[in-house]
Scaffold this motif. Sequence first.
Motif, PDB file in Angstrom:
ATOM      1  N   ILE A  54       0.871  -1.174   0.000  1.00 56.21           N
ATOM      2  CA  ILE A  54       0.000   0.000   0.000  1.00 56.21           C
ATOM      3  C   ILE A  54       0.908   1.222   0.000  1.00 56.21           C
ATOM      4  O   ILE A  54       1.594   1.503   0.988  1.00 56.21           O
ATOM      5  N   VAL A  55       0.949   1.931  -1.124  1.00 56.45           N
ATOM      6  CA  VAL A  55       1.845   3.075  -1.302  1.00 56.45           C
ATOM      7  C   VAL A  55       1.101   4.132  -2.107  1.00 56.45           C
ATOM      8  O   VAL A  55       0.307   3.806  -2.996  1.00 56.45           O
ATOM      9  N   PRO A  72       8.334  -3.020  -5.126  1.00 59.66           N
ATOM     10  CA  PRO A  72       7.132  -3.445  -4.412  1.00 59.66           C
ATOM     11  C   PRO A  72       5.955  -3.669  -5.355  1.00 59.66           C
ATOM     12  O   PRO A  72       5.763  -2.903  -6.312  1.00 59.66           O
ATOM     13  N   ARG A  73       5.193  -4.714  -5.083  1.00 57.83           N
ATOM     14  CA  ARG A  73       3.978  -4.986  -5.853  1.00 57.83           C
ATOM     15  C   ARG A  73       2.858  -4.138  -5.242  1.00 57.83           C
ATOM     16  O   ARG A  73       2.195  -4.522  -4.298  1.00 57.83           O
ATOM     17  N   ILE A  74       2.662  -2.958  -5.810  1.00 58.59           N
ATOM     18  CA  ILE A  74       1.718  -1.993  -5.230  1.00 58.59           C
ATOM     19  C   ILE A  74       0.316  -2.311  -5.738  1.00 58.59           C
ATOM     20  O   ILE A  74       0.032  -2.202  -6.932  1.00 58.59           O
ATOM     21  N   VAL A  75      -0.541  -2.704  -4.819  1.00 62.34           N
ATOM     22  CA  VAL A  75      -1.911  -3.097  -5.148  1.00 62.34           C
ATOM     23  C   VAL A  75      -2.894  -1.978  -4.821  1.00 62.34           C
ATOM     24  O   VAL A  75      -3.867  -1.762  -5.534  1.00 62.34           O
ATOM     25  N   VAL A 110      -4.220   4.195   5.053  1.00 62.98           N
ATOM     26  CA  VAL A 110      -3.186   3.154   5.053  1.00 62.98           C
ATOM     27  C   VAL A 110      -3.418   2.200   6.214  1.00 62.98           C
ATOM     28  O   VAL A 110      -3.390   0.968   6.052  1.00 62.98           O
ATOM     29  N   TRP A 111      -3.666   2.743   7.396  1.00 63.32           N
ATOM     30  CA  TRP A 111      -3.927   1.922   8.583  1.00 63.32           C
ATOM     31  C   TRP A 111      -5.099   0.968   8.333  1.00 63.32           C
ATOM     32  O   TRP A 111      -5.035  -0.214   8.671  1.00 63.32           O
ATOM     33  N   LEU A 137      -5.096  -6.238   3.719  1.00 64.34           N
ATOM     34  CA  LEU A 137      -4.982  -6.012   2.278  1.00 64.34           C
ATOM     35  C   LEU A 137      -3.565  -5.727   1.815  1.00 64.34           C
ATOM     36  O   LEU A 137      -3.344  -5.500   0.625  1.00 64.34           O
ATOM     37  N   GLY A 138      -2.613  -5.714   2.714  1.00 65.59           N
ATOM     38  CA  GLY A 138      -1.239  -5.485   2.319  1.00 65.59           C
ATOM     39  C   GLY A 138      -0.411  -4.941   3.454  1.00 65.59           C
ATOM     40  O   GLY A 138      -0.864  -4.882   4.612  1.00 65.59           O
TER      41      GLY A 138
END
Length: 312
Positions: A198-199, A222-225, A234-235, A242-243
């Motif tokens: 998560i980014v 990173p595999r950013i989904v 994000v939290w 979820l990541g």
Amino acid sequence: MIDLRRLHMLRMVHQQGTVTAAAEALHLTPSAVSHHVRELARELRVPLLEPQGRGVRLTPAALLLIDHADALLARWEEAQAELESYRAGMTGPLRIAGFTTAISGLIAPAAGRLRHSHPDLLVQVRERDTVESMDLLVAGEVDLAVVEPIEGGPQPDDARFEQSPLLEEPYFLLVPADHPLARAGSVRLEDAAGEDWIVADPGTCDHAQRVRVLCASAGFSPRIVHAATQWPAVWSLVGNGLGVSLIPRLAEGPAGGAVARIPVSSGNMPTRRLLTCVRRGSRQNPLVDLGIRALEDAARDHRTMDDWPRSA
């Protein structure tokens, strides 16, 4: 006598590359900026702009003037700082800019301190990323900024600014509370190479760039989904399984979230450095000095804190 505002506008044209971009940064119209640069050229009796295609470029005389502009403007800041010391009381405003975590962890506590110690002082806070904060400093719209060194940002020896270390903080890997890594005392960043991440989207914030750089240094992309910019989002995404994400210590989320914060122990894992930044020459301004000292007090509080609980 040269109008320093016009000199500042010429420098902004040089910095931004076009009159239009300089006008946007200064919140003026392009015609107003062009007018003031022409007036400056008339005062100096040398051309400062010349045609280049459909636009303009600075003449050699203008570039020579730019070489002296930073010193002239720094001296002006010093003069203003000395004048400020003669004014009775401290009423402000003191205008401070910084990115999200700098506000929540440092600027807001510093402003709260000043509210109690100097109740007549007006402190104004603006949330901006590092490059935007630097632009506001150059434009004279803020007096002090909390920034971090980033790619594309000003160099440490940039003649326009005075930058001083404020805080170094570690990074944590944010994982769901029931994730296998949540039981580890510390992790290497590469341990999360196979996770969904998560980014924030590129270009949306300084942290988005930093995460990608740090992951690349650890040997993976990173595999950013999921893309999220606000820390509560994000939290929530991490807490719902979820990541994972990488966060600086100052980052905060909602209480009670089902997440764990795990120290990152990679050998090549740097700390995040935060700096105070002011226009060169303005450090002697009593208001600016007061703001920096309040920020340093807030930073000392974080340095003396025990490590945060791993789960939240």
